[in-house]
Scaffold this active site. Structure first.
Site, PDB file in Angstrom:
ATOM      1  N   ASP A 101       0.809  -1.220   0.000  1.00  0.00           N
ATOM      2  CA  ASP A 101       0.000   0.000   0.000  1.00  0.00           C
ATOM      3  C   ASP A 101       0.847   1.276   0.000  1.00  0.00           C
ATOM      4  OD1 ASP A 101       0.977  -0.502   2.519  1.00  0.00           O
ATOM      5  OD2 ASP A 101      -0.887  -0.064   3.571  1.00  0.00           O
ATOM      6  N   GLU A 103      12.245  -3.272  12.006  1.00  0.00           N
ATOM      7  CA  GLU A 103      13.276  -2.542  11.253  1.00  0.00           C
ATOM      8  C   GLU A 103      14.554  -2.420  12.083  1.00  0.00           C
ATOM      9  OE1 GLU A 103      10.172  -1.504  11.816  1.00  0.00           O
ATOM     10  OE2 GLU A 103       9.332  -0.412  10.102  1.00  0.00           O
TER      11      GLU A 103
END
Lengths: 258, 258
Positions: free
Chosen positions: A113, A195
């Site tokens: 997205d 991350e």
């Protein structure tokens, strides 16, 4: 686009999962990626079974791809609270790249997205270790970005992150050889720490980071979000001799109709 | 893509307006449109002044475009309740096409947040009068589509709309010569009645409609919606010697930061 085989390849890693917006999202992202030479798209789906409509889309786009099935392990799926979404997918893609990529190549995580300006790929293609750059629409500052200062040697130095937000998944790219050098590099199954955990496992120091996008002043990727459409059920008993039977059949495949 | 000058041109009409998501939306839509030959993009902005970041984006995409300023008339802007959004923009684009287009060309309305599979343009390119096809993510049925039956002559006949929903703005394409034949054709300033009013002003009968997308059984365009990001204000007084000044300056142009 024309292919120069000496150009480092870019592996774009896109986790996905079944929902009504999946095919529209992959369609518009995939169409953008078609503009980029020497790009190999790795779609890793959170599913135990192949999804025909993804394969059909990838084949109709006609550019190089790898489609992986990488379901979230059952233990995490059944856990309450925030789940480590996309970790299993990204791990599967990392394993695949370690096996098939060349050391000069580059990998980049890009959710289905997100919105990317394809100029980003020119920026990251020659990443030697880890490139970093701003991502729009994150947190209170509406951006996740390294803070970059000039240092005495006139190179640039990253001194921190705006608002000390963690680096966003779309905010860095990694050289494949550099990944290989760190045999224990992996992404942790920890929601909100994916991350940071991955970058830490690469054991990077500030000197390893290459600031991109005009020294981290331009936004070339945005963490856009698409409104969700709930699957609906419909009564088509009246439609015995028209197109609606076929249309609804196709919408069921898209999971737009139950 | 290679250009065959005998191919009808497709004019894609995209109304837009200033907001933080404008440039990301135009970026990903514009990148998809780059894949389509003989396409001319008309971006009509609801604004009295030119917006540099739109012009920069259009120039960097590098394909043919026309950028129009078409502000909503003051009376409607100040009206309470639902506003006729995008009407002024689309009217300006229709006028431009009537002046510059060829009779064989085709026009198509496509909002900046919609998602289109570029195969749609193969479907509509040879529209003789008015093409129609399903649009995903509309209303309770999650689709707006003509209902099409085979008639005796083995051609197809449109007998109505799913759920009697009005045709969606992204659900039809019009031949430019056919538009010209209807000198009074226009889009009314009536919220919720824009599409129907325009099609009625073209005086179309069911025989004028050409069902596309495998006789209206496939969805090649979706009415996706993007979550809004509120513009924020930030204090950057600490950032005197780093990239954040430049980054924030660019984010102000994007209206992401106030």
């Amino acid at each position: 686009p024309e292919e120069d085989p000496s150009l480092p390849k870019i592996y774009v890693i896109t986790p996905t999962y079944g929902r009504p917006e999946m095919i529209p999202e992959l369609t518009r992202l995939g169409q953008s990626l078609l503009l980029v030479p020497r790009l190999h798209w790795i779609i890793a789906e959170d599913s135990y079974n192949c999804t025909d409509i993804i394969i059909d889309l990838l084949n109709s786009l006609g550019s190089p791809y790898t489609y992986l099935l990488s379901p979230m392990p059952k233990g995490y799926r059944e856990k309450k609270g925030a789940k480590p979404k996309g970790v299993s997918n990204r791990r599967a893609a990392l394993d695949w790249i370690k096996e098939h990529g060349n050391d000069q190549d580059v990998l980049y995580f890009l959710d289905d997205d997100n919105t990317v300006n394809v100029k980003l790929f020119d920026e990251i293609r020659f990443t030697k270790r880890v490139s970093m750059f701003p991502v729009g629409f994150i947190g209170d500052y509406r951006v996740s970005s390294p803070i970059v200062k000039k240092d005495k040697s006139l190179d640039f130095m990253i001194v921190g992150m705006v608002q000390k937000i963690a680096v966003d998944m779309g905010g860095f790219a990694v050289n494949v050889g550099f990944l290989r050098e760190h045999v224990n590099a992996t992404m942790p199954y920890m929601a909100g720490y994916e991350e940071d955990g991955f970058l830490k496992s690469l054991n990077i120091s500030l000197n390893d980071i290459e600031p991109k996008a005009e020294i981290c002043t331009k936004i070339l990727v945005w963490h856009t979000k698409t409104s969700k459409n709930k699957p609906t059920s419909v009564n088509i008993s009246k439609h015995t001799d028209d197109n609606i039977i076929g249309l609804v059949k196709n919408m069921k495949k898209l999971t737009v109709i139950k």
